[in-house]
Design an enzyme around this catalytic site. Structure first.
Site, PDB file in Angstrom:
ATOM      1  N   ASP A 142     -23.213  20.541  11.565  1.00  0.00           N
ATOM      2  CA  ASP A 142     -24.018  21.670  12.006  1.00  0.00           C
ATOM      3  C   ASP A 142     -25.435  21.582  11.427  1.00  0.00           C
ATOM      4  OD1 ASP A 142     -24.035  24.367  13.310  1.00  0.00           O
ATOM      5  OD2 ASP A 142     -24.442  25.042  11.269  1.00  0.00           O
ATOM      6  N   GLU A 194     -15.126   4.296   3.647  1.00  0.00           N
ATOM      7  CA  GLU A 194     -14.037   4.113   2.685  1.00  0.00           C
ATOM      8  C   GLU A 194     -12.676   4.281   3.358  1.00  0.00           C
ATOM      9  OE1 GLU A 194     -14.522   6.999  -0.359  1.00  0.00           O
ATOM     10  OE2 GLU A 194     -16.549   6.357  -0.911  1.00  0.00           O
TER      11      GLU A 194
END
Length: 571
Positions: free
Chosen positions: A214, A275
């Site tokens: 956002d 990751e």
């Protein structure tokens, strides 16, 4: 023909995905309180799988006082009881994955709720304290600090600064680009950066496939927070029908937006996502930028190889119903994002703008993104839907990814006659009722034509009233009905997958009138689809012997393409 895009050479899912936005409080209510929730979402996921989308994006369901419908987050690691529990979130994610749907969740990093533990600690602490250093607290101007630190205005209307009482005397001010209950975080603070990176890991461990970010262009503000005169050229997100409000920024301009420092944030986030692997596929998690930024070349900076994967194309969303304007934005967007190796992400509607069938039904089609009152000029519902279906058809054929907003597969119009006493959007209140706000596109969607509340809730309750006319738009009233909007979407998504349209190359097709969009999308094997959309007023002849794959409405008896209709032809 003019080539504007070559086929994608890689296969990451987010490059071509069709992603369906769920606004949880208005999608489906599982417990009967009239407000949608996560169990309701889970129960309706089969609808999305049958529709043919690839992923679902959920607007915020975190713990929140709901001053801005969940975009005021009090705890990023918990589900608000309004929507259920963390177990409900886990169940929803698991069921989506069982159905082959990826899950993207909303992340709100520009600001927190004023009820967040950090902000409450900041209020209790002294000026200059570490607690206040997480937010943008500043001393005021004037003899006793009685004036705001600068002249910025809130996106929702009114001042962007609120003063707080301090135990030691004169109060400082805190910045809020949105509502006063949404204080902006200070993204120059390492503690803020570390906290949000940990939030990313929290949800990635729970199995989400990405994040819609956002206000992605708003995290970092210009050094010194300088005054701004509000001068800006018309940009995407600016509504020519909206009232002026001092120095309220066109959403993307000014010293509070699109600062270079945001890119350091997203490079770090990209390392966090990298990751995590899903199903052994590298780079399978995605970041999506809600960045109201122009021109497209500037937007492309958010999706460079070491930053985000997608950014919403708001230039496309805010285009008028005009072939030349669409041609310009499509070409410029593809060229700019191709330059950084990223897909273009197309969208026509979301929870912040008037639904596109209603925008296209206005006298100047495509205007008034910011809400429509009952006393204002009303859209032509039939014409708007006709244009909306055509727009969807040419959007879904474009190379890249596409987003659908819940209910658009039903052809839902904006609720433009909401009683003012049911409105909840803070922009309605902060503008002194001058802005209708976003409630009209957030009305609970209809599932069953003949049930109370159109099947949204087992009790028939709905947190916003639905128009009676929505019975004709209900999902069960359209399922299996030839020519219905729902079946058009299902057919389009099936053909898009069959012809791998999102991954194809694209070239403009010449020889049509100026008010016609015509392009060919092609696969590496040479097969392709020709798309012709008539945005003019006069029927247009199609190539002799052309095989129609799908049309947004019936063709003329002589096979010509009528006004406000789009068609896919075997290319």
């Amino acid at each position: 023909m003019t080539i504007v895009h070559e086929p994608f050479g890689t296969t990451e899912w987010w490059r071509t995905a069709v992603i369906y936005q769920v606004y949880p409080r208005s999608f489906a209510d599982g417990n009967g309180d009239g407000i949608g929730d996560l169990p309701g979402v889970t129960a309706r996921l089969e609808h999305l799988a049958a529709l043919g989308v690839d992923a679902v994006w959920l607007s915020p369901f975190y713990r929140s006082p709901q001053r801005d419908a969940g975009y005021d987050v009090a705890d990023y690691r918990d589900v608000d009881p309004l929507f259920g529990t963390l177990d409900d979130a886990d169940a929803m994610i698991a069921r989506a994955h069982e159905l082959g749907l990826r899950v993207i969740v909303d992340l709100v990093p520009n600001h927190t709720s004023s009820e967040h533990a950090w902000f409450q600690a900041a209020l209790a602490a002294a000026p200059g304290s570490p607690e206040r250093g997480r937010y943008l607290f500043r001393d005021g101007q004037g003899e006793s600090g009685e004036l705001p630190p600068n002249n910025w205005r809130s996106i929702f209307g009114g001042p962007a600064w609120t003063r707080v009482p301090d135990p030691a005397g004169a109060g400082q001010w805190y910045l809020h680009l949105f509502d006063s209950s949404q204080p902006d975080l200070d993204w120059t603070n390492p503690e803020v950066r570390a906290e949000l990176e940990d939030v990313l890991r929290f949800w990635l461990r729970r199995g989400v496939d990405g994040f819609r970010v956002d206000v992605a262009h708003g995290l970092v503000k210009a050094d010194g927070l300088p005054d701004w005169d509000g001068t800006v050229e018309m940009v995407a997100g600016t509504d020519p029908g909206a009232p002026e409000d001092g120095q309220s920024p066109a959403f993307g301009s000014g010293p509070m937006f699109d600062q270079d420092g945001v890119h350091d944030v997203y490079r770090a986030w990209r390392r966090v996502l990298d990751e995590f692997d899903a199903d052994g596929e590298r780079r399978s998690r995605a970041l999506v930028a809600e960045a109201w930024v122009e021109p497209p070349a500037r937007l492309a900076r958010y999706v460079r190889d070491d930053e985000m994967q997608q950014a919403f194309n708001f230039s496309f969303l805010t285009s008028l119903w005009d072939a030349a304007e669409y041609r310009r934005w499509i070409t410029e967007s593809l060229e700019s994002l191709d330059a950084v190796g990223a897909p273009t992400t197309w969208v026509l509607s979301n929870h912040d703008v008037v639904r596109h069938p209603s925008r296209f039904g206005l006298p100047v089609p495509g205007t008034r993104t910011n809400g429509i009152f009952a006393h204002q000029t009303q859209p032509d519902e039939e014409l708007g839907l006709r244009r909306g279906r055509a727009a969807t058809l040419f959007m879904l054929a474009l190379p890249g990814s596409a987003y659908l907003y819940q209910g658009e597969e039903l052809g839902l119009p904006e609720h433009t006659t909401l009683p003012d006493d049911v409105r909840e959007d803070p922009s309605y209140f902060r503008t002194g009722h001058a802005e209708a706000g976003r409630d009209g596109c957030r009305v609970p969607i209809p599932w069953s034509a003949h049930e109370p509340g159109f099947g949204f809730s087992p009790t028939g309750r709905t947190w916003l009233p639905q128009p009676e006319s929505w019975a004709a738009y209900a999902a069960d009233a359209q399922t299996g009905v030839k020519g219905s909007t729902l079946e058009l979407y299902r057919s389009a998504l099936a053909l898009r997958r069959e012809h791998t349209l999102g991954a194809g190359g694209m070239e403009w097709v010449e020889g049509y009138p100026d008010d016609v969009l015509a392009f060919r999308t092609s696969r590496p094997d040479g097969a392709g689809v020709v798309v012709v959309a008539n945005l003019g007023t006069t029927p247009v002849a199609l190539p002799a012997g052309a095989k129609v794959l799908l049309a947004s409405a019936d063709l003329a008896d002589d096979g010509a393409l009528p006004a406000d209709v789009a068609v896919w032809l075997r290319g």
